[in-house]
Design a protein around this motif. Sequence first.
Motif, PDB file in Angstrom:
ATOM      1  N   THR A  31       6.849 -15.444   1.912  1.00 22.57           N
ATOM      2  CA  THR A  31       6.775 -15.622   0.466  1.00 22.57           C
ATOM      3  C   THR A  31       5.527 -14.921  -0.043  1.00 22.57           C
ATOM      4  O   THR A  31       4.655 -14.525   0.746  1.00 22.57           O
ATOM      5  N   GLU A  32       5.428 -14.797  -1.336  1.00 20.97           N
ATOM      6  CA  GLU A  32       4.234 -14.172  -1.908  1.00 20.97           C
ATOM      7  C   GLU A  32       2.996 -15.022  -1.603  1.00 20.97           C
ATOM      8  O   GLU A  32       1.902 -14.494  -1.481  1.00 20.97           O
ATOM      9  N   GLU A  33       3.188 -16.319  -1.430  1.00 25.77           N
ATOM     10  CA  GLU A  33       2.073 -17.209  -1.132  1.00 25.77           C
ATOM     11  C   GLU A  33       1.613 -17.095   0.324  1.00 25.77           C
ATOM     12  O   GLU A  33       0.427 -17.091   0.607  1.00 25.77           O
ATOM     13  N   ASN A  34       2.568 -17.018   1.280  1.00 27.09           N
ATOM     14  CA  ASN A  34       2.158 -16.995   2.684  1.00 27.09           C
ATOM     15  C   ASN A  34       2.036 -15.586   3.273  1.00 27.09           C
ATOM     16  O   ASN A  34       1.556 -15.431   4.391  1.00 27.09           O
ATOM     17  N   ALA A  35       2.468 -14.579   2.536  1.00 30.13           N
ATOM     18  CA  ALA A  35       2.359 -13.198   3.023  1.00 30.13           C
ATOM     19  C   ALA A  35       2.195 -12.234   1.843  1.00 30.13           C
ATOM     20  O   ALA A  35       3.025 -11.345   1.628  1.00 30.13           O
ATOM     21  N   PRO A  36       1.136 -12.376   1.056  1.00 27.43           N
ATOM     22  CA  PRO A  36       0.986 -11.578  -0.163  1.00 27.43           C
ATOM     23  C   PRO A  36       0.874 -10.067   0.062  1.00 27.43           C
ATOM     24  O   PRO A  36       1.163  -9.288  -0.840  1.00 27.43           O
ATOM     25  N   ARG A  37       0.486  -9.663   1.266  1.00 27.93           N
ATOM     26  CA  ARG A  37       0.353  -8.222   1.539  1.00 27.93           C
ATOM     27  C   ARG A  37       1.620  -7.620   2.151  1.00 27.93           C
ATOM     28  O   ARG A  37       1.661  -6.430   2.455  1.00 27.93           O
ATOM     29  N   PHE A  38       2.655  -8.441   2.334  1.00 26.16           N
ATOM     30  CA  PHE A  38       3.922  -7.933   2.847  1.00 26.16           C
ATOM     31  C   PHE A  38       4.499  -6.954   1.821  1.00 26.16           C
ATOM     32  O   PHE A  38       4.375  -7.146   0.609  1.00 26.16           O
ATOM     33  N   THR A  39       5.106  -5.907   2.292  1.00 21.63           N
ATOM     34  CA  THR A  39       5.562  -4.807   1.445  1.00 21.63           C
ATOM     35  C   THR A  39       6.383  -5.259   0.246  1.00 21.63           C
ATOM     36  O   THR A  39       6.226  -4.730  -0.855  1.00 21.63           O
ATOM     37  N   ALA A  40       7.232  -6.254   0.410  1.00 16.60           N
ATOM     38  CA  ALA A  40       8.081  -6.712  -0.696  1.00 16.60           C
ATOM     39  C   ALA A  40       7.268  -7.253  -1.859  1.00 16.60           C
ATOM     40  O   ALA A  40       7.697  -7.182  -3.005  1.00 16.60           O
ATOM     41  N   PHE A  41       6.084  -7.782  -1.552  1.00 12.18           N
ATOM     42  CA  PHE A  41       5.265  -8.391  -2.595  1.00 12.18           C
ATOM     43  C   PHE A  41       4.091  -7.500  -3.006  1.00 12.18           C
ATOM     44  O   PHE A  41       3.547  -7.658  -4.094  1.00 12.18           O
ATOM     45  N   ALA A  42       3.691  -6.591  -2.139  1.00 17.38           N
ATOM     46  CA  ALA A  42       2.510  -5.765  -2.405  1.00 17.38           C
ATOM     47  C   ALA A  42       2.841  -4.427  -3.056  1.00 17.38           C
ATOM     48  O   ALA A  42       1.951  -3.716  -3.489  1.00 17.38           O
ATOM     49  N   THR A  43       4.112  -4.069  -3.120  1.00 14.08           N
ATOM     50  CA  THR A  43       4.508  -2.789  -3.686  1.00 14.08           C
ATOM     51  C   THR A  43       4.682  -2.930  -5.198  1.00 14.08           C
ATOM     52  O   THR A  43       5.413  -3.782  -5.662  1.00 14.08           O
ATOM     53  N   ASN A  44       3.967  -2.106  -5.932  1.00 16.85           N
ATOM     54  CA  ASN A  44       4.100  -2.071  -7.390  1.00 16.85           C
ATOM     55  C   ASN A  44       3.793  -0.658  -7.859  1.00 16.85           C
ATOM     56  O   ASN A  44       3.402   0.193  -7.064  1.00 16.85           O
ATOM     57  N   MET A  45       3.969  -0.413  -9.124  1.00 16.66           N
ATOM     58  CA  MET A  45       3.751   0.943  -9.662  1.00 16.66           C
ATOM     59  C   MET A  45       2.345   1.444  -9.357  1.00 16.66           C
ATOM     60  O   MET A  45       2.160   2.576  -8.929  1.00 16.66           O
ATOM     61  N   GLU A  46       1.359   0.597  -9.573  1.00 18.54           N
ATOM     62  CA  GLU A  46      -0.030   1.017  -9.400  1.00 18.54           C
ATOM     63  C   GLU A  46      -0.325   1.404  -7.954  1.00 18.54           C
ATOM     64  O   GLU A  46      -0.903   2.454  -7.700  1.00 18.54           O
ATOM     65  N   SER A  47       0.106   0.568  -7.004  1.00 16.04           N
ATOM     66  CA  SER A  47      -0.172   0.883  -5.604  1.00 16.04           C
ATOM     67  C   SER A  47       0.603   2.112  -5.146  1.00 16.04           C
ATOM     68  O   SER A  47       0.095   2.927  -4.387  1.00 16.04           O
ATOM     69  N   PHE A  48       1.835   2.243  -5.616  1.00 13.44           N
ATOM     70  CA  PHE A  48       2.646   3.400  -5.239  1.00 13.44           C
ATOM     71  C   PHE A  48       1.999   4.693  -5.740  1.00 13.44           C
ATOM     72  O   PHE A  48       1.863   5.666  -5.011  1.00 13.44           O
ATOM     73  N   LEU A  49       1.558   4.693  -6.999  1.00 11.61           N
ATOM     74  CA  LEU A  49       0.918   5.883  -7.561  1.00 11.61           C
ATOM     75  C   LEU A  49      -0.408   6.174  -6.866  1.00 11.61           C
ATOM     76  O   LEU A  49      -0.727   7.328  -6.581  1.00 11.61           O
ATOM     77  N   GLU A  50      -1.163   5.132  -6.579  1.00  7.36           N
ATOM     78  CA  GLU A  50      -2.444   5.322  -5.908  1.00  7.36           C
ATOM     79  C   GLU A  50      -2.255   5.920  -4.520  1.00  7.36           C
ATOM     80  O   GLU A  50      -2.926   6.863  -4.142  1.00  7.36           O
ATOM     81  N   GLN A  51      -1.317   5.367  -3.766  1.00  9.94           N
ATOM     82  CA  GLN A  51      -1.077   5.874  -2.421  1.00  9.94           C
ATOM     83  C   GLN A  51      -0.555   7.303  -2.438  1.00  9.94           C
ATOM     84  O   GLN A  51      -0.964   8.127  -1.631  1.00  9.94           O
ATOM     85  N   SER A  52       0.336   7.614  -3.369  1.00 10.44           N
ATOM     86  CA  SER A  52       0.874   8.975  -3.402  1.00 10.44           C
ATOM     87  C   SER A  52      -0.177   9.968  -3.881  1.00 10.44           C
ATOM     88  O   SER A  52      -0.142  11.135  -3.501  1.00 10.44           O
ATOM     89  N   SER A  53      -1.141   9.523  -4.683  1.00 11.41           N
ATOM     90  CA  SER A  53      -2.189  10.438  -5.152  1.00 11.41           C
ATOM     91  C   SER A  53      -3.179  10.769  -4.043  1.00 11.41           C
ATOM     92  O   SER A  53      -3.909  11.746  -4.131  1.00 11.41           O
ATOM     93  N   LEU A  54      -3.200   9.972  -2.970  1.00  5.83           N
ATOM     94  CA  LEU A  54      -4.102  10.231  -1.850  1.00  5.83           C
ATOM     95  C   LEU A  54      -3.559  11.287  -0.903  1.00  5.83           C
ATOM     96  O   LEU A  54      -4.281  11.790  -0.056  1.00  5.83           O
TER      97      LEU A  54
END
Length: 73
Positions: A31-54
């Motif tokens: 769940t987002e509570e017990n695994a907040p860094r799991f891809t299903a919960f950690a993927t969002n527009m900001e992180s996707f754009l940041e990672q692709s810009s690297l």
Amino acid sequence: MIREVKREEIPDCVSLIKKAFLTVADEFGFTEENAPRFTAFATNMESFLEQSSLLPSSYSVVLWFPSSYRTAN
């Protein structure tokens, strides 16, 4: 089909990634509570754009979209 992702398609990519990983989260009880860094919960527009810009400019973000995939799913 495999092709380069256009910037305006990134919201669809984020949706597809989250949806795909949510099936795994459901199966293992993540769940987002017990695994907040799991891809299903950690993927969002900001992180996707940041990672692709690297990525070096010689790289492209490429995803495979099955022909049956629709963003409204």
